[in-house]
Design a protein around this motif. Structure first.
Motif, mmCIF file in Angstrom:
data_model
loop_
_atom_site.group_PDB
_atom_site.id
_atom_site.type_symbol
_atom_site.label_atom_id
_atom_site.label_comp_id
_atom_site.label_asym_id
_atom_site.label_seq_id
_atom_site.Cartn_x
_atom_site.Cartn_y
_atom_site.Cartn_z
ATOM 1 N N ARG A 58 0.742 -1.402 -0.120
ATOM 2 C CA ARG A 58 -0.030 -0.199 0.028
ATOM 3 C C ARG A 58 0.933 1.306 -0.121
ATOM 4 N N ARG A 59 1.969 1.167 0.720
ATOM 5 C CA ARG A 59 3.111 2.489 0.777
ATOM 6 C C ARG A 59 4.209 1.773 0.298
ATOM 7 N N PRO A 60 4.586 2.142 -1.212
ATOM 8 C CA PRO A 60 5.738 1.428 -1.927
ATOM 9 C C PRO A 60 6.951 2.019 -1.223
ATOM 10 N N TRP A 61 7.052 3.491 -0.996
ATOM 11 C CA TRP A 61 8.272 4.073 -0.558
ATOM 12 C C TRP A 61 8.519 3.668 0.858
ATOM 13 N N THR A 62 7.378 3.482 1.706
ATOM 14 C CA THR A 62 7.474 3.072 2.947
ATOM 15 C C THR A 62 8.179 1.656 3.272
ATOM 16 N N GLY A 63 7.526 0.824 2.411
ATOM 17 C CA GLY A 63 7.949 -0.537 2.454
ATOM 18 C C GLY A 63 9.444 -0.520 1.810
ATOM 19 N N TYR A 64 9.739 0.257 0.785
ATOM 20 C CA TYR A 64 11.193 0.108 0.462
ATOM 21 C C TYR A 64 12.268 0.604 1.260
ATOM 22 N N ALA A 65 11.745 1.520 2.019
ATOM 23 C CA ALA A 65 12.935 2.387 2.977
ATOM 24 C C ALA A 65 12.963 1.483 4.399
ATOM 25 N N ILE A 66 11.814 0.697 4.775
ATOM 26 C CA ILE A 66 11.911 -0.193 5.698
ATOM 27 C C ILE A 66 13.083 -1.363 5.324
ATOM 28 N N CYS A 67 12.696 -2.003 4.216
ATOM 29 C CA CYS A 67 13.670 -3.063 3.770
ATOM 30 C C CYS A 67 15.250 -2.437 3.438
ATOM 31 N N ALA A 68 15.104 -1.245 3.002
ATOM 32 C CA ALA A 68 16.607 -0.702 3.049
ATOM 33 C C ALA A 68 17.314 -0.888 4.221
ATOM 34 N N LEU A 69 16.685 -0.149 5.263
ATOM 35 C CA LEU A 69 17.153 0.085 6.697
ATOM 36 C C LEU A 69 17.549 -1.527 7.002
ATOM 37 N N ALA A 70 16.534 -2.551 6.860
ATOM 38 C CA ALA A 70 16.891 -3.746 7.383
ATOM 39 C C ALA A 70 18.281 -4.489 6.681
ATOM 40 N N MET A 71 18.555 -4.007 5.391
ATOM 41 C CA MET A 71 19.623 -4.545 4.887
ATOM 42 C C MET A 71 20.821 -3.917 5.348
ATOM 43 N N LEU A 72 20.599 -2.777 5.389
ATOM 44 C CA LEU A 72 21.743 -1.905 6.067
ATOM 45 C C LEU A 72 22.409 -2.348 7.252
ATOM 46 N N ILE A 73 21.374 -2.884 8.154
ATOM 47 C CA ILE A 73 21.575 -3.439 9.528
ATOM 48 C C ILE A 73 22.491 -4.736 9.347
ATOM 49 N N LEU A 74 21.982 -5.545 8.345
ATOM 50 C CA LEU A 74 22.661 -6.671 8.122
ATOM 51 C C LEU A 74 23.853 -6.675 7.668
ATOM 52 N N VAL A 75 24.189 -5.597 6.911
ATOM 53 C CA VAL A 75 25.471 -5.278 6.260
ATOM 54 C C VAL A 75 26.469 -5.008 7.272
ATOM 55 N N LEU A 76 25.956 -4.061 8.003
ATOM 56 C CA LEU A 76 27.128 -3.506 9.303
ATOM 57 C C LEU A 76 27.064 -4.129 10.362
ATOM 58 N N MET A 77 26.293 -5.149 10.564
ATOM 59 C CA MET A 77 26.390 -6.176 11.635
ATOM 60 C C MET A 77 27.677 -6.937 11.588
#
Length: 383
Positions: A58-77
């Motif tokens: 329903r909110r493409p940009w919001t969902g994309y931002a959440i997924c990008a944040l999750a990927m950033l967490i996985l990368v930096l961990m």
């Protein structure tokens, strides 16, 4: 009715499968020595990935931002040998990129692609910094190249699918617009051919009654009625010009027969309008479009004579058959005088289109002794 439930349960089933596979991988990593906090952080990031994918519906940009944040967490961990692309739940990120690209403008989707590319570069830089000494450096380039191909492929695929859907919607919109225009043109054609002709004949017969009556009051009343009829006819012509300002070439689908011509001619006759009908030769089979064109030619010729000529008026309708063609002729004697030209309609243009569509020719002659409207239409033997 059974397809809709399957469509609604497919995303949920996919999320469950990806989450289970990811849980198995995280359990294996914990068994191999990963710290508990690392597993918990990774699990939280996975939850964000699935939540972002759901929110993107329903909110493409919001969902994309959440997924990008999750990927950033996985990368930096900090996690030995860790790569976000190893987790099945990481598929949620390109899925949200697909959904975003298919819904937002192309410029916005390019921004989303840039975010994905930047994330891949950051992933590879972090992976390079943590690269063990016994692992070749080109493995990071290969990993980054594969990720770039996946992201670019997802973006291009979504863009192509979107363009195809937009083209399909435009084609459907144009088809509906053409159908509406065709229907409006058909209504206009039937109004012109039927109602306008009937109003003209009524006015002509009222004028004839006004001339022959001996009562002055009745004569004035009939004259007023005739004038009102002419005003109504002009209003109808103006309305038809608004409904369809250009001539329509679509053949009428009204089932009209040559057998109706004697009654059509008789209905137009009055004490001041001598309208006669004659037919010579043996009838030949005609196509439907040719038969309609013949009847409409007669109708238009009579209508123009009664509307543009001052009575008394004589109109002759003649059909001449030959094996190859039917000649339709409507001739008037010019009447007592010609009325004012008034506004120009599209009746003759429409008749010319009808005749041409039926494979025939139309000619209009203006002589000293009146107008001659002549149509030559091929028979099925001569076609």
């Amino acid at each position: 009715m059974t397809a809709s439930p399957r469509r609604s349960t497919w995303p949920a089933t996919t999320h469950v499968i990806l989450a289970l596979l990811t849980a198995i991988i995280l359990a294996g990593a914990w068994y191999l020595g990963a710290a508990l906090w690392q597993i918990l952080v990774a699990a939280s990031a996975v939850g964000l990935l699935h939540g972002g994918a759901v929110a993107a519906r329903r909110r493409p940009w919001t969902g994309y931002a959440i997924c990008a944040l999750a990927m950033l967490i996985l990368v930096l961990m900090p996690f030995p040998g860790w790569s976000p692309s190893m987790l099945p739940s990481a598929v949620c990120f390109p899925l949200t990129l697909w959904r975003l690209t298919s819904q937002v403008s192309v410029r916005s989707s390019v921004v989303a692609l840039g975010v994905a590319v930047l994330g891949i570069v950051l992933t590879e830089l972090v992976g390079w910094a943590r690269l063990p000494a016994d692992v070749s450096w080109w493995t990071r380039l290969l990993d980054g190249g594969l990720l770039m191909l996946v992201v670019a492929g997802v973006w291009l695929g979504a863009l192509l699918v979107r363009r195809r859907h937009e083209a399909g919607r435009r084609a459907e919109s144009e088809r509906l617009a053409a159908a509406v225009a065709d229907e409006r043109a058909g209504i206009r054609r039937d109004l012109h051919d039927v109602i306008a002709h009937t109003v003209t004949v009524m006015v002509a017969r009222i004028e004839a009654a006004a001339v022959t009556t001996a009562d002055p009051a009745t004569r004035r009343e009939l004259g007023d009625i005739a004038e009102a009829g002419r005003d109504a006819h002009q209003g109808l012509r103006a309305m038809l010009a608004t409904v369809a300002p250009r001539a329509d070439s679509r053949p009428s689908q009204v089932p009209i027969s040559l057998d109706a011509l004697p009654d059509l001619v008789a209905s137009a006759a009055s004490s001041l309008h001598a309208v006669t009908f004659a037919e010579a030769g043996s009838r030949r089979p005609l196509s439907l479009s040719a038969e309609v064109a013949a009847v409409r030619t007669v109708q238009e010729g009579i209508t123009n004579a009664l509307r543009h000529l001052e009575p008394p008026v004589e109109v002759t309708v003649r059909l001449h058959w030959s094996p190859a063609e039917l000649e339709v002729e409507v001739r008037d004697d010019g009447g007592k005088a010609r009325r004012g030209a008034g506004s120009q309609g599209t009746g003759l243009m429409g008749i010319e289109e009808r005749v041409r569509t039926a494979g025939g020719t139309l000619s209009i002659a203006d002589g000293d002794d009146g107008w001659v409207l002549r149509a030559r239409l091929p028979t099925k033997e001569g076609a």
